[in-house]
Design a protein around this motif. Structure first.
Motif, PDB file in Angstrom:
ATOM      1  N   TRP A  55     -33.755  62.217 -67.109  1.00  0.00           N
ATOM      2  CA  TRP A  55     -33.283  61.205 -66.176  1.00  0.00           C
ATOM      3  C   TRP A  55     -34.395  60.196 -65.936  1.00  0.00           C
ATOM      4  N   THR A  56     -34.051  58.930 -65.911  1.00  0.00           N
ATOM      5  CA  THR A  56     -35.037  57.873 -65.703  1.00  0.00           C
ATOM      6  C   THR A  56     -34.439  56.786 -64.825  1.00  0.00           C
ATOM      7  N   GLN A  57     -35.063  56.526 -63.684  1.00  0.00           N
ATOM      8  CA  GLN A  57     -34.619  55.438 -62.819  1.00  0.00           C
ATOM      9  C   GLN A  57     -35.024  54.081 -63.408  1.00  0.00           C
ATOM     10  N   ILE A  58     -34.198  53.093 -63.191  1.00  0.00           N
ATOM     11  CA  ILE A  58     -34.640  51.720 -63.442  1.00  0.00           C
ATOM     12  C   ILE A  58     -35.427  51.287 -62.215  1.00  0.00           C
ATOM     13  N   LYS A  59     -36.714  51.070 -62.400  1.00  0.00           N
ATOM     14  CA  LYS A  59     -37.599  50.866 -61.250  1.00  0.00           C
ATOM     15  C   LYS A  59     -37.826  49.384 -60.972  1.00  0.00           C
ATOM     16  N   ARG A  60     -38.106  49.124 -59.726  1.00  0.00           N
ATOM     17  CA  ARG A  60     -38.290  47.750 -59.289  1.00  0.00           C
ATOM     18  C   ARG A  60     -39.379  47.037 -60.081  1.00  0.00           C
ATOM     19  N   TYR A  61     -40.484  47.703 -60.405  1.00  0.00           N
ATOM     20  CA  TYR A  61     -41.590  46.983 -61.021  1.00  0.00           C
ATOM     21  C   TYR A  61     -41.300  46.547 -62.458  1.00  0.00           C
ATOM     22  N   VAL A  62     -40.251  47.103 -63.101  1.00  0.00           N
ATOM     23  CA  VAL A  62     -39.898  46.620 -64.432  1.00  0.00           C
ATOM     24  C   VAL A  62     -38.868  45.500 -64.359  1.00  0.00           C
ATOM     25  N   ALA A  63     -38.353  45.235 -63.188  1.00  0.00           N
ATOM     26  CA  ALA A  63     -37.395  44.147 -62.982  1.00  0.00           C
ATOM     27  C   ALA A  63     -37.818  43.367 -61.749  1.00  0.00           C
ATOM     28  N   ALA A  64     -39.061  42.864 -61.779  1.00  0.00           N
ATOM     29  CA  ALA A  64     -39.684  42.305 -60.581  1.00  0.00           C
ATOM     30  C   ALA A  64     -39.678  40.788 -60.537  1.00  0.00           C
ATOM     31  N   ALA A  65     -39.116  40.127 -61.529  1.00  0.00           N
ATOM     32  CA  ALA A  65     -39.140  38.663 -61.549  1.00  0.00           C
ATOM     33  C   ALA A  65     -38.512  38.109 -60.276  1.00  0.00           C
ATOM     34  N   GLY A  66     -39.260  37.246 -59.604  1.00  0.00           N
ATOM     35  CA  GLY A  66     -38.763  36.612 -58.398  1.00  0.00           C
ATOM     36  C   GLY A  66     -38.905  37.428 -57.129  1.00  0.00           C
ATOM     37  N   VAL A  67     -39.496  38.632 -57.234  1.00  0.00           N
ATOM     38  CA  VAL A  67     -39.647  39.515 -56.074  1.00  0.00           C
ATOM     39  C   VAL A  67     -41.076  39.401 -55.542  1.00  0.00           C
ATOM     40  N   PRO A  68     -41.280  39.175 -54.240  1.00  0.00           N
ATOM     41  CA  PRO A  68     -42.647  39.110 -53.694  1.00  0.00           C
ATOM     42  C   PRO A  68     -43.425  40.380 -53.993  1.00  0.00           C
ATOM     43  N   ALA A  69     -44.723  40.234 -54.249  1.00  0.00           N
ATOM     44  CA  ALA A  69     -45.559  41.361 -54.680  1.00  0.00           C
ATOM     45  C   ALA A  69     -45.505  42.534 -53.708  1.00  0.00           C
ATOM     46  N   ASP A  70     -45.478  42.251 -52.421  1.00  0.00           N
ATOM     47  CA  ASP A  70     -45.466  43.325 -51.430  1.00  0.00           C
ATOM     48  C   ASP A  70     -44.183  44.143 -51.468  1.00  0.00           C
ATOM     49  N   GLU A  71     -43.150  43.595 -52.084  1.00  0.00           N
ATOM     50  CA  GLU A  71     -41.867  44.289 -52.132  1.00  0.00           C
ATOM     51  C   GLU A  71     -41.640  45.019 -53.456  1.00  0.00           C
ATOM     52  N   VAL A  72     -42.599  44.937 -54.357  1.00  0.00           N
ATOM     53  CA  VAL A  72     -42.454  45.591 -55.659  1.00  0.00           C
ATOM     54  C   VAL A  72     -42.991  47.014 -55.565  1.00  0.00           C
ATOM     55  N   THR A  73     -42.125  47.994 -55.810  1.00  0.00           N
ATOM     56  CA  THR A  73     -42.494  49.406 -55.746  1.00  0.00           C
ATOM     57  C   THR A  73     -42.068  50.090 -57.035  1.00  0.00           C
ATOM     58  N   ASN A  74     -42.312  51.403 -57.107  1.00  0.00           N
ATOM     59  CA  ASN A  74     -41.846  52.180 -58.252  1.00  0.00           C
ATOM     60  C   ASN A  74     -40.552  52.927 -57.937  1.00  0.00           C
ATOM     61  N   GLU A  75     -39.831  52.459 -56.927  1.00  0.00           N
ATOM     62  CA  GLU A  75     -38.554  53.069 -56.574  1.00  0.00           C
ATOM     63  C   GLU A  75     -37.422  52.478 -57.419  1.00  0.00           C
ATOM     64  N   GLY A  76     -36.322  53.216 -57.496  1.00  0.00           N
ATOM     65  CA  GLY A  76     -35.195  52.797 -58.293  1.00  0.00           C
ATOM     66  C   GLY A  76     -34.418  51.642 -57.677  1.00  0.00           C
ATOM     67  N   VAL A  77     -33.725  50.892 -58.547  1.00  0.00           N
ATOM     68  CA  VAL A  77     -32.901  49.769 -58.121  1.00  0.00           C
ATOM     69  C   VAL A  77     -31.573  49.829 -58.878  1.00  0.00           C
ATOM     70  N   THR A  78     -30.670  48.941 -58.526  1.00  0.00           N
ATOM     71  CA  THR A  78     -29.423  48.776 -59.261  1.00  0.00           C
ATOM     72  C   THR A  78     -29.483  47.473 -60.050  1.00  0.00           C
ATOM     73  N   TYR A  79     -28.514  47.273 -60.926  1.00  0.00           N
ATOM     74  CA  TYR A  79     -28.463  46.018 -61.670  1.00  0.00           C
ATOM     75  C   TYR A  79     -28.242  44.834 -60.729  1.00  0.00           C
ATOM     76  N   GLU A  80     -27.545  45.069 -59.652  1.00  0.00           N
ATOM     77  CA  GLU A  80     -27.293  43.997 -58.689  1.00  0.00           C
ATOM     78  C   GLU A  80     -28.565  43.582 -57.953  1.00  0.00           C
ATOM     79  N   ASP A  81     -29.581  44.460 -57.969  1.00  0.00           N
ATOM     80  CA  ASP A  81     -30.835  44.174 -57.275  1.00  0.00           C
ATOM     81  C   ASP A  81     -31.786  43.307 -58.094  1.00  0.00           C
ATOM     82  N   MET A  82     -31.493  43.104 -59.364  1.00  0.00           N
ATOM     83  CA  MET A  82     -32.438  42.393 -60.229  1.00  0.00           C
ATOM     84  C   MET A  82     -31.864  41.046 -60.667  1.00  0.00           C
ATOM     85  N   ARG A  83     -32.738  40.159 -61.122  1.00  0.00           N
ATOM     86  CA  ARG A  83     -32.286  38.888 -61.662  1.00  0.00           C
ATOM     87  C   ARG A  83     -31.417  39.148 -62.890  1.00  0.00           C
TER      88      ARG A  83
END
Length: 396
Positions: free
Chosen positions: A70-98
């Motif tokens: 199992w592998t989460q899609i993590k925020r830091y691999v889909a971080a374009a346009g996200v402020p640095a302080d909000e970039v973590t290694n937690e999982g996101v959804t496709y709707e959360d990314m550009r």
């Protein structure tokens, strides 16, 4: 001078949710890579590999499930346009990314914003050289998964882009004959870059010194396919201690590329295959001049016992300047040493959509670092060297 439109040799794609489920044979889809929505989970590093499992409560995020991994899609691999302080290694959804992270037309729109004319993308979920399929238990499924990724890369991700998205394909790492066959299959349809591990021995595979990979390197040379190695593609990253913060590993990870380039220079691979071209992605370039000085000195000074000349009859730096290209996006030091890095050996990248990336100000980042150079140098770094390396039909 003004920075011309960039040829980006290292960006990344977040694989769309139906990539494998729409392409694998039906009998393999239940165990092949597929998106499952489940709560966030913990990530642990076990024997050099990240092991993840979904949690039991909280909002759902997107997980890739493949066999029993199992592998989460993590925020830091889909971080374009996200402020640095909000970039973590937690999982996101496709709707959360550009949308540009995974939809080709949206990626091209984001390239336009960023002044990028053409872009080559490394994978995310399969890891940087497809090693997740190396770890698969079912070899038939793994091979079909590699081929499905490559078909998607050529036909869907790049196929409708008018040459603006440059295909980069994977190989089945566990069998050199299968690797050669898959390389040739993709080269026949115009693919000129293949992802490979910078340190195959770190993956439990034969080393460069074993000559096991020679048929694969020969096929790369024959087809004009660039061997493209992203930093971290050996999976095992340098660590100083178990309790060191992540900042330590993130700083010294270029050490893997130092090790890889040294391996290639002394292995004889570049001597046996003088037209083979290597690309080091996201490794930066400032470390290259000292490495070249050191390998040449070891080659000469320690010739009596170190066996550096056994497979490397010319000074190692000879092969570097002839056959190796590196790319950078944050390296003022490397630009200051450009005469020793080699003007023809440096290319630029954006790393979109990773947190380290410079989108949407990549041309500004380029201007800050090498905009003071003469016009020829600027054009070579920004686009000319990449066009020549990958054989692109674009004006320099």
């Amino acid at each position: 001078m003004e920075i011309p439109k960039l040829i980006d040799v290292d960006a990344h794609v977040v694989e769309p949710p139906t990539l494998w489920s729409s392409r694998l044979p039906e009998r393999l889809r239940e165990s092949g890579p597929r998106i499952v929505y489940a709560p966030k989970g913990d990530v642990q590093l076990v024997d050099g590999k990240y092991v993840e499992r979904p949690g039991t409560e909280g909002p759902d995020v997107a997980w890739w499930a493949y066999e029993d991994t199992w592998t989460q899609i993590k925020r830091y691999v889909a971080a374009a346009g996200v402020p640095a302080d909000e970039v973590t290694n937690e999982g996101v959804t496709y709707e959360d990314m550009r949308p540009g992270c995974w939809i080709p037309s949206e990626r091209i729109a984001d390239m336009e914003v960023n002044g990028v004319e053409a872009q080559m993308c490394f994978p995310n979920y399969p890891r940087f050289c497809g090693q997740i399929f190396l770890w698969g238990k079912d070899r038939e499924l793994a091979l079909h998964s590699v081929q499905a990724y490559n078909d998607w890369m050529v036909e869907e991700w790049c196929g409708s882009s008018g040459g603006r998205l440059i295909p980069l394909c994977l190989i089945p790492l566990w069998d050199v004959d299968l690797a050669v066959a898959e390389l040739r299959r993709n080269a026949a349809r115009g693919v000129r870059a293949v992802a490979f591990s910078e340190l195959p021995a770190y993956l439990g595979l034969p080393s460069l010194h074993s000559r096991y990979w020679d048929p694969f390197f020969a096929a790369c040379e024959e087809t004009g396919t660039v061997l493209s190695m992203h930093i971290g593609s050996g999976t095992r990253t340098p660590q100083t201690s178990a309790d060191a913060p992540g900042a330590v590993g993130a700083t010294i990870i270029f050490g893997n590329s130092v090790a890889s380039m040294t391996d290639f220079l002394f292995s004889g691979v570049l001597h046996r295959f003088p037209r083979l071209k290597l690309l080091y992605a996201e490794a930066q370039i400032g470390w290259v001049p000292y490495l070249l000085e050191r390998v040449d000195d070891v080659w000469e000074t320690h010739r009596g016992w170190a066996k550096g000349q056994d497979q490397c009859p010319e000074p190692p730096s000879t092969y570097y300047y002839r056959q190796i290209t590196s790319c950078f996006f944050k390296d003022h030091v490397g630009v200051e040493l450009l005469d020793r890095v080699g003007l023809d050996n440096a290319t630029f990248e954006t790393d979109y959509p990773h947190q380290d990336g410079t989108w949407p100000r990549s041309r500004e980042a380029a201007a800050e670092q090498f905009g003071h150079l003469d016009e020829e140098a600027v054009r070579k770094i920004a686009r000319g060297n990449a066009i020549r390396l990958l054989g692109l039909d674009l004006p320099v």
